[in-house]
Design an enzyme around this catalytic site. Structure first.
Site, PDB file in Angstrom:
ATOM      1  N   ASN A  91       2.614   1.157   2.475  1.00  0.00           N
ATOM      2  CA  ASN A  91       1.303   0.363   2.383  1.00  0.00           C
ATOM      3  C   ASN A  91       1.283  -0.865   3.235  1.00  0.00           C
ATOM      4  OD1 ASN A  91      -1.370  -0.724   1.026  1.00  0.00           O
ATOM      5  ND2 ASN A  91       0.450  -2.158   0.423  1.00  0.00           N
ATOM      6  N   TYR A 156      -4.050  -2.748  16.002  1.00  0.00           N
ATOM      7  CA  TYR A 156      -4.251  -2.404  14.458  1.00  0.00           C
ATOM      8  C   TYR A 156      -4.793  -0.905  14.611  1.00  0.00           C
ATOM      9  CZ  TYR A 156      -5.592  -2.518   9.763  1.00  0.00           C
ATOM     10  OH  TYR A 156      -5.915  -2.285   8.276  1.00  0.00           O
ATOM     11  N   LYS A 160      -2.873   2.464  13.205  1.00  0.00           N
ATOM     12  CA  LYS A 160      -3.467   3.429  11.876  1.00  0.00           C
ATOM     13  C   LYS A 160      -3.750   4.889  12.394  1.00  0.00           C
ATOM     14  CE  LYS A 160      -3.246   0.114   9.048  1.00  0.00           C
ATOM     15  NZ  LYS A 160      -2.130   0.190   7.861  1.00  0.00           N
TER      16      LYS A 160
HETATM   17  P1  NAP Z   1      -2.471  -7.919   2.377  1.00  0.00           P
HETATM   18  O1  NAP Z   1      -3.312  -8.450   1.064  1.00  0.00           O
HETATM   19  O2  NAP Z   1      -2.361  -8.551   3.527  1.00  0.00           O
HETATM   20  O3  NAP Z   1      -1.068  -7.596   1.503  1.00  0.00           O
HETATM   21  C1  NAP Z   1      -0.083  -7.026   2.668  1.00  0.00           C
HETATM   22  C2  NAP Z   1       0.994  -6.585   2.022  1.00  0.00           C
HETATM   23  O4  NAP Z   1       1.959  -6.104   2.892  1.00  0.00           O
HETATM   24  C3  NAP Z   1       1.799  -7.793   1.080  1.00  0.00           C
HETATM   25  O5  NAP Z   1       2.233  -7.231  -0.019  1.00  0.00           O
HETATM   26  C4  NAP Z   1       2.867  -8.350   2.231  1.00  0.00           C
HETATM   27  O6  NAP Z   1       3.991  -8.996   1.815  1.00  0.00           O
HETATM   28  C5  NAP Z   1       3.410  -6.765   2.835  1.00  0.00           C
HETATM   29  N1  NAP Z   1       3.810  -6.815   4.061  1.00  0.00           N
HETATM   30  C6  NAP Z   1       3.423  -7.485   5.277  1.00  0.00           C
HETATM   31  N2  NAP Z   1       4.390  -7.322   6.298  1.00  0.00           N
HETATM   32  C7  NAP Z   1       5.611  -6.761   5.846  1.00  0.00           C
HETATM   33  C8  NAP Z   1       6.796  -6.371   6.191  1.00  0.00           C
HETATM   34  N3  NAP Z   1       7.109  -6.695   7.499  1.00  0.00           N
HETATM   35  N4  NAP Z   1       7.617  -5.790   5.519  1.00  0.00           N
HETATM   36  C9  NAP Z   1       7.224  -5.630   4.309  1.00  0.00           C
HETATM   37  N5  NAP Z   1       6.115  -5.882   3.677  1.00  0.00           N
HETATM   38  C10 NAP Z   1       5.182  -6.521   4.323  1.00  0.00           C
HETATM   39  O7  NAP Z   1      -3.243  -6.306   2.858  1.00  0.00           O
HETATM   40  P2  NAP Z   1      -4.082  -5.434   1.980  1.00  0.00           P
HETATM   41  O8  NAP Z   1      -5.576  -5.853   2.205  1.00  0.00           O
HETATM   42  O9  NAP Z   1      -3.756  -5.221   0.626  1.00  0.00           O
HETATM   43  O10 NAP Z   1      -3.665  -3.951   2.838  1.00  0.00           O
HETATM   44  C11 NAP Z   1      -2.589  -2.973   2.460  1.00  0.00           C
HETATM   45  C12 NAP Z   1      -2.777  -2.040   3.554  1.00  0.00           C
HETATM   46  O11 NAP Z   1      -4.218  -1.376   3.399  1.00  0.00           O
HETATM   47  C13 NAP Z   1      -2.575  -2.424   4.835  1.00  0.00           C
HETATM   48  O12 NAP Z   1      -1.626  -1.303   5.406  1.00  0.00           O
HETATM   49  C14 NAP Z   1      -3.709  -2.431   5.420  1.00  0.00           C
HETATM   50  O13 NAP Z   1      -3.739  -2.231   6.948  1.00  0.00           O
HETATM   51  C15 NAP Z   1      -4.517  -1.454   4.724  1.00  0.00           C
HETATM   52  N6  NAP Z   1      -5.892  -1.377   4.716  1.00  0.00           N
HETATM   53  C16 NAP Z   1      -6.681  -2.624   4.211  1.00  0.00           C
HETATM   54  C17 NAP Z   1      -7.986  -2.504   4.361  1.00  0.00           C
HETATM   55  C18 NAP Z   1      -8.658  -3.695   3.629  1.00  0.00           C
HETATM   56  O14 NAP Z   1     -10.016  -3.635   3.903  1.00  0.00           O
HETATM   57  N7  NAP Z   1      -8.131  -4.831   2.849  1.00  0.00           N
HETATM   58  C19 NAP Z   1      -8.901  -1.724   5.296  1.00  0.00           C
HETATM   59  C20 NAP Z   1      -7.937  -0.582   5.684  1.00  0.00           C
HETATM   60  C21 NAP Z   1      -6.608  -0.494   5.679  1.00  0.00           C
HETATM   61  P3  NAP Z   1       4.078 -10.526   1.458  1.00  0.00           P
HETATM   62  O15 NAP Z   1       3.032 -10.719   0.266  1.00  0.00           O
HETATM   63  O16 NAP Z   1       5.479 -10.758   0.959  1.00  0.00           O
HETATM   64  O17 NAP Z   1       3.515 -11.129   2.846  1.00  0.00           O
END
Ligand code: NAP
Length: 248
Positions: A91, A156, A160
């Site tokens: 994730n 990005y 994906k």
């Molecule tokens: P988020 O709130 O920014 O959280 C990202 C998470 O990834 C955090 O736990 C962060 O850890 C961790 N992380 C970042 N870089 C890392 C690394 N190099 N190694 C290990 N962990 C790392 O993101 P989110 O919105 O929950 O998104 C989660 C996933 O869903 C992502 O893959 C994102 O691309 C995908 N997604 C999200 C959306 C959306 O609308 N939010 C839409 C489509 C897809 P730290 O807290 O330690 O930084």
């Protein structure tokens, strides 16, 4: 209610946002949780406490999923601590949005390293373990922009889209070993990642959603719960959108 009692889930990016909600949901279903964060220790401490209050075994690990050796070592440590990994949720993800005109090589490389190579690193690290056990679940977090593309997100959306290709390839490789590999393609979900968008970009996204609202982290966690459950044992190589109809 789906059940994961006695199973161990390894969730990357589990300290906040979507990953955290998947961890909470899996814990409610009885799973033990190993989650990975990188950089923000404060969130990880809070999440670890919330999870342990659910009476399951939990441990937070700091690891950069973009680092091949570190990912392999992490999985070894988790197997040593928990005995087995049953479910891997890839994730962790980052954005470095810009039109390609001004995107730097470093911005491209960092997104590909975390979002796509990170999935390779972690999947490779559990691959033999799942083969030997003849069971396992891999859930990869893609995005609808991996299907549609998005101006300002060439790095990005490429990462994906790459996840989708990798999901289907590994599903074909591991199907005979009773390992399922699926991808979730979220749309516009309320987390810190989308909080960082401009008001103009948020408004444009909302306009494009037939259901006219953002998704919540629970919407993604509910699908992850199903894909991890025994009830989903014949579903593999799928990419499932959770987007209020945004990319249909
Ligand atoms: P988020 O709130 O920014 O959280 C990202 C998470 O990834 C955090 O736990 C962060 O850890 C961790 N992380 C970042 N870089 C890392 C690394 N190099 N190694 C290990 N962990 C790392 O993101 P989110 O919105 O929950 O998104 C989660 C996933 O869903 C992502 O893959 C994102 O691309 C995908 N997604 C999200 C959306 C959306 O609308 N939010 C839409 C489509 C897809 P730290 O807290 O330690 O930084």
């Amino acid at each position: 209610m789906f059940e994961l009692t006695g199973k161990t889930a390894l969730i990357t990016g589990g300290s906040r946002g979507i990953g955290k909600d998947i961890a909470l949901k899996f814990a409610d279903m009885g799973a033990n949780i190993a989650f990975v964060h990188y950089g923000d220790g404060d969130n990880a401490v809070v999440t670890e406490k919330e999870l342990s209050e659910k009476g399951i075994k939990v441990k937070a690990y700091e690891c950069n999923v973009a680092d091949f050796e570190a990912s392999a070592k992490l999985v070894e440590e988790v197997i040593e601590e928990f005995g087995e990994v049953h479910i891997l949720v890839n994730n962790a993800g980052i954005t470095r949005d810009k039109l390609m005109l001004s995107m730097t090589e470093a911005e491209y490389d960092s997104v590909m390293a975390v979002n796509l190579k990170g999935v390779f690193n972690m999947t490779k690290a559990v691959y033999k373990h799942f083969m030997k056990k003849r069971r396992g679940r891999i859930i990869n977090m893609s995005s609808i922009v991996g299907l549609t593309g998005n101006a300002g997100q060439s790095n990005y959306s490429a990462s994906k889209a790459g996840i989708i290709g990798m999901t289907k390839s590994v599903a074909k490789e591991l199907g005979s070993r009773n390992v399922t590999v699926n991808a979730i393609a979220p749309g516009f979900i309320k987390t810190e990642m989308t909080d960082a968008m401009t008001d103009k970009a948020k408004e444009a996204a909302l306009q494009a959603i037939p259901m006219k609202r953002m998704g919540q982290v629970e919407d993604i966690a509910n699908l992850a719960a199903f894909l991890a459950s025994d009830e989903a044992s014949y579903i593999t190589g799928e990419v499932i959108r959770v987007d209020g109809g945004m990319a249909m």
